[in-house]
Design an enzyme around this catalytic site. Structure first.
Site, short mmCIF file in Angstrom:
data_model
loop_
_atom_site.label_atom_id
_atom_site.label_comp_id
_atom_site.label_asym_id
_atom_site.label_seq_id
_atom_site.Cartn_x
_atom_site.Cartn_y
_atom_site.Cartn_z
N THR A 147 -8.09 7.06 -1.74
CA THR A 147 -9.45 6.76 -1.89
C THR A 147 -10.36 7.97 -1.68
O THR A 147 -11.57 7.91 -2.07
CB THR A 147 -9.71 5.33 -1.00
OG1 THR A 147 -9.24 5.78 0.17
CG2 THR A 147 -8.99 4.30 -1.48
N LYS A 180 -14.02 9.37 -3.38
CA LYS A 180 -15.56 9.81 -2.73
C LYS A 180 -15.85 11.00 -3.09
O LYS A 180 -17.03 11.33 -3.49
CB LYS A 180 -15.03 9.68 -1.32
CG LYS A 180 -14.75 8.19 -0.64
CD LYS A 180 -14.14 8.05 0.78
CE LYS A 180 -13.43 7.02 1.12
NZ LYS A 180 -12.57 6.91 2.11
N LYS A 214 -7.63 14.38 4.97
CA LYS A 214 -6.67 13.09 4.96
C LYS A 214 -5.56 13.28 6.08
O LYS A 214 -5.63 14.45 6.46
CB LYS A 214 -6.18 12.99 3.45
CG LYS A 214 -5.33 14.17 2.99
CD LYS A 214 -4.52 14.12 1.75
CE LYS A 214 -5.45 14.23 0.46
NZ LYS A 214 -5.76 12.99 -0.05
N ARG A 215 -4.91 12.11 6.16
CA ARG A 215 -3.96 12.23 7.31
C ARG A 215 -2.86 13.39 7.08
O ARG A 215 -2.77 13.46 5.73
CB ARG A 215 -3.17 10.77 7.32
CG ARG A 215 -4.09 9.68 8.20
CD ARG A 215 -4.38 10.02 9.51
NE ARG A 215 -3.10 10.15 10.53
CZ ARG A 215 -2.83 9.13 11.21
NH1 ARG A 215 -3.70 8.21 11.55
NH2 ARG A 215 -1.75 9.22 11.92
N LYS A 255 1.90 14.25 1.13
CA LYS A 255 0.30 14.83 0.87
C LYS A 255 0.23 16.18 0.57
O LYS A 255 -0.51 16.66 0.06
CB LYS A 255 -0.74 14.40 1.87
CG LYS A 255 -0.84 12.50 1.75
CD LYS A 255 -1.58 12.59 3.02
CE LYS A 255 -1.71 11.03 3.32
NZ LYS A 255 -2.40 10.20 2.34
N HIS A 299 0.70 -1.45 0.08
CA HIS A 299 0.03 -0.01 0.04
C HIS A 299 0.67 1.23 0.13
O HIS A 299 0.42 2.23 0.04
CB HIS A 299 -1.02 0.09 1.22
CG HIS A 299 -1.98 -0.95 1.11
ND1 HIS A 299 -3.25 -0.58 0.58
CD2 HIS A 299 -2.20 -2.40 1.65
CE1 HIS A 299 -3.99 -1.81 0.70
NE2 HIS A 299 -3.28 -2.51 1.45
#
Ligand code: 7GP
Length: 787
Positions: free
Chosen positions: A631, A635, A523-524, A529, A335
């Site tokens: 993911t 959404k 998100k985290r 990111k 992952h």
């Protein structure tokens, strides 16, 4: 469902569990009575499924995390009785929402990997696949985030302190797990995983650690009370808390104990059931015919030597045979390509926790090395493949040798695994490697959380078949040029934005304008990111609006949210920065009708359910090559947001499916970044670009206050002034800034053409079908599991 019967048994349950008259019961009582009533309703089907599948081939999803969230609403949706139950409750003056809000999220996961596991459980049941989930019943889930003075503060998450309405304790299936220094009992708690309107009920079995003997009376009788309690605590410690590090290996003994604990219990469970139901096959000839275990990243890999141990030591199977059986039983999913997440365990720790497993791994390693030598490989050429090297057990290597399949979670990610992360393995065994692009369950992420859009789709398509086959959304394209439909889309989005605005006002105390663009990144928090890219852009935008108040600008609300690992200083600095920017901007009357910034507190599954339906822009801005899939991006897309994203992870496939012209692509591609990696100098960008300089300098100018935490200095340094051997701006924030800014300008201009925007939004919704986890799980079932 018989409405009257349901109401009757509900009231009966309510009174039975509380011993109160109806009027005296609390929301909590009412919530738990509702859980009971639903559990009774599904009991028969659940048992049917268990009985029917005893002798069938099943997939076993081994995962240290299942980020389930709340179950009430989702279960009602999947049972097809959501509206009826709401009605029944309102007939007796119970407001569904208030009891729904009583449910705590089951936050038994950190982020993407855990939430994916939960989506897979939903989809497997919906597709009538016999898939069993195995994991850990943490007493404390992921910490609750509070923001104090702009800083993240972590609080406990004892999610079952008031009870657990969705599990059944199956005492009789308890297993004994032996560590070198202690022996504990593993007690399974089974959660029903309901298929969507189809009578399939799969099981998620989560193990809880308990003392082998509830109370050691020898200590007790010798007046050593604390010693007696100590043993109990030591057992319970194993499943006391979920480690809160996302994408960061955790080298502690207790962590390996957690992993071995649930893997050992699960393997024992499978083997003992096999012996019970296949009692003719004492040689386990057919074991791998009936079992396929999917390993959710490296955390459950210790299950591999554990299966060998159980077969050899407890069932007298020859070692080589056990290895063969095992090789046909396991499949492995990776992952992330971030090196800091790839687990390796020091020999010492492994010897301390599960010495026999270490023995077995050693033997597997010896066999591997021998095999390679026979093939003529040199010691050096063998190095990258060794399972044990420098006294470290490299878990991914173990999994790759011992699995029949290795997969990544989006096209680009799988390519990177082949070209880079596992390139040596790929050369040797290309046939093992395959891609399974992630997905999300449309039941939770649309039917349940966006009722307005869901009803609208059903009305437009004339049926709700799309809930079973999400590719049917494609038919919405016939409305692409229908103005009325486009206006309805805008109206639904507006209603959802109003709801979110209300929720944010109540929960964050910030008033936002539902007519502004809702630009969301949740998100985290992680450097890769790049939430700081988002924030630097906001700083610069703010300054521009200050300088030029009449500039043409569509009001925008920037919403961010997410948790930082408690030990990840820089991620916490990013949270402080977000809150500080929000404080300054939201209090500046000159601009606060144009921009607002909100950092939502304690982002989690149930908060996401309110955010995704209300987004105009989905921020997916990771450094190219770093986000395996994502993911959240799916959404947002399914709920009609346009993606502002890099060419990374599943963004690429979103652009492919919905058309890049209906989204906002920006930033450098992987190939370019690979090429410039060594020569990249962020200072060049800093000096050449005024906006970058403005934003970066603001970190230290005094305009923003980090309360002497040195947090903003840390962000500044990591961008242009690296400390102690660190490389500057390894995530290419400054390199991508200009393009990001320009793309924002484009969005800001284009948003005012409301019909064109709605058309793009519809294009995204209509092409989100590919991202259903139903599709993903069917691919696993067909290509890997052969179910
Ligand atoms: C995540 C990836 O970061 C995300 O891109 C992906 O969508 C998700 O898995 C599901 O595949 N990885 C993790 O959450 C993680 O912890 C390291 O991976 C163990």
């Amino acid at each position: 469902m018989n409405k009257n019967k349901f109401m009757e048994s509900y009231i009966e349950n309510l009174q039975r569990i509380t011993l109160k008259n109806f009027a005296e019961t609390s929301d909590k009582d009412r919530y738990f009575a509702l859980c009971d009533t639903i559990m009774e309703l599904i009991n028969q089907e659940w048992r049917n499924c268990k009985n029917r599948t005893r002798r069938s081939r099943k997939a076993y999803y081994f995962s240290a995390e299942f980020l389930v969230g709340r179950s009430l609403g989702n279960n009602l949706i999947n049972l097809g009785i959501y509206d009826e139950v709401k009605e029944i409750l309102s007939e007796i003056d119970i407001d569904f929402e208030s009891i729904e809000n009583f449910e705590d999220d089951a936050a038994l996961g950190n982020g993407g990997l855990g939430r994916l596991a939960a989506c897979f459980m939903d989809s497997a049941a919906t597709q009538k696949l016999d898939m069993y989930g195995y994991g850990v019943r943490y007493r404390e889930g992921l910490f609750k985030q509070k923001i104090e003075n702009g800083f993240q503060v972590e609080g406990g998450d004892h999610w079952i302190k008031d009870g657990d309405g969705w599990s059944i304790r199956v005492e009789s299936d308890s297993k004994i797990v032996k560590f070198r220094d202690q022996t504990v009992k593993a007690v399974p708690y089974d959660m029903p995983m309901l298929g969507f309107e189809n009578e399939q009920v799969n099981t998620l079995r989560l193990w809880q650690a308990e003392p082998f003997e509830e109370f050691d009376f020898s200590y007790f009788n010798n007046f050593q009370y604390d010693k007696a309690v100590e043993e109990k605590n030591r057992a319970e410690d194993i499943t006391r808390v979920l480690y809160p590090n996302d994408m960061q290996r955790e080298g502690r003994v207790l962590r390996l104990k957690q992993q071995y604990f649930f893997c050992s219990a699960s393997i024992q469970d499978m083997v003992s059931k096999y012996k019970r139901y296949f009692d003719h096959d004492l040689q386990f000839e057919d074991f791998s015919k009936y079992h396929i275990i999917q390993l959710n990243d490296t955390h459950p890999i210790i299950a591999i030597p554990e299966l060998i141990r159980v077969l050899v030591d407890e069932n007298g199977i020859e070692f080589e045979r056990a290895v063969e059986i095992t090789k046909n039983t396991f499949a492995f999913t990776n992952h992330t390509v971030l090196q800091e997440a790839l687990e390796s365990w020091p020999k010492d720790i492994m010897l301390e926790v599960c010495p026999r497993c270490f023995d077995i791994i050693k033997k597997l390693n010896e066999n591997l090395v021998k095999e390679f030598k026979e093939k003529g490989l040199s010691e050096e050429a063998i190095d990258p493949y060794r399972i044990i090297r420098f006294d470290q057990v490299r878990m991914a290597n173990l999994a790759i040798v011992m699995s029949k399949s290795v997969n990544g979670v989006a096209k680009l990610h799988t390519q990177i695994l082949k070209d880079d992360t596992f390139k040596n393995w790929y050369k040797l065994m290309p046939e093992k490697f395959n891609n399974k692009t992630n997905g999300i369950t449309p039941r939770r992420w649309l039917v349940y959380s966006n009722i307005k859009l869901s009803n609208f789709i059903t009305e437009k398509l004339g049926s709700d078949d799309w809930k079973y086959d999400l590719t049917k959304l494609k038919d919405l394209e016939k409305y692409l040029d229908d103005e009325k439909t486009l206006e309805e889309i805008n109206q639904i989005k507006f209603e959802n934005k109003k709801e979110l605005a209300k929720y944010i006002l109540e929960n964050e105390g910030i008033s936002i304008n539902p007519n502004s663009i809702f630009d969301i990144q949740v998100k985290r928090i992680h450097e890769y990111k790049r939430q700081h890219l988002n924030l630097l852009h906001i700083i610069n935008l703010y300054h521009k609006l200050k300088k030029n108040p009449d500039m043409d600008f569509y009001p925008t609300t920037f919403i961010l949210g997410g948790k930082a690992a408690p030990g990840y200083f820089r991620a916490k600095a990013i949270i402080k920065l977000a809150n500080e920017i929000a404080r300054v901007i939201n209090n500046d009357e000159e601009v606060n009708d144009k921009i607002k910034v909100v950092f939502v507190n304690n982002y989690r599954v149930s908060y996401g359910e309110k955010l995704f339906p209300a987004a105009d822009i989905s921020e997916q801005i990771s450094t190219a090559g770093k986000e395996a899939s994502g993911t959240g991006n799916m959404k947002f897309m399914l709920n009609g947001a346009l993606t502002l994203g890099t060419y990374d992870g599943a963004n690429i496939e979103i652009f492919e499916n919905a058309g890049v012209e209906n989204n906002y692509l920006f930033g450098a591609k992987v190939e370019e970044l690979n090429e410039i990696y060594d020569s990249y100098n962020p200072k060049e960008f800093y000096y050449k670009n005024e906006d970058i300089k403005d934003a970066v300098d603001t970190l230290l100018s005094g305009e923003l206050n980090d309360n002497d935490s040195y947090m903003f200095l840390d962000i500044y340094n990591c961008l242009i002034n690296p400390q102690g051997g660190e490389k500057a701006d390894t995530y290419f924030v400054l390199k991508d800034f200009e393009d990001y800014k320009k793309t924002h300008e484009k969005i800001n201009k284009e948003y005012s053409d409301r019909l064109t925007w709605a058309r793009k939004s519809l294009k995204n919704i209509a092409n989100a079908g590919y991202f259903s986890s139903d599709r993903t799980i069917l691919e696993y079932a067909k290509d890997i599991w052969k179910l």
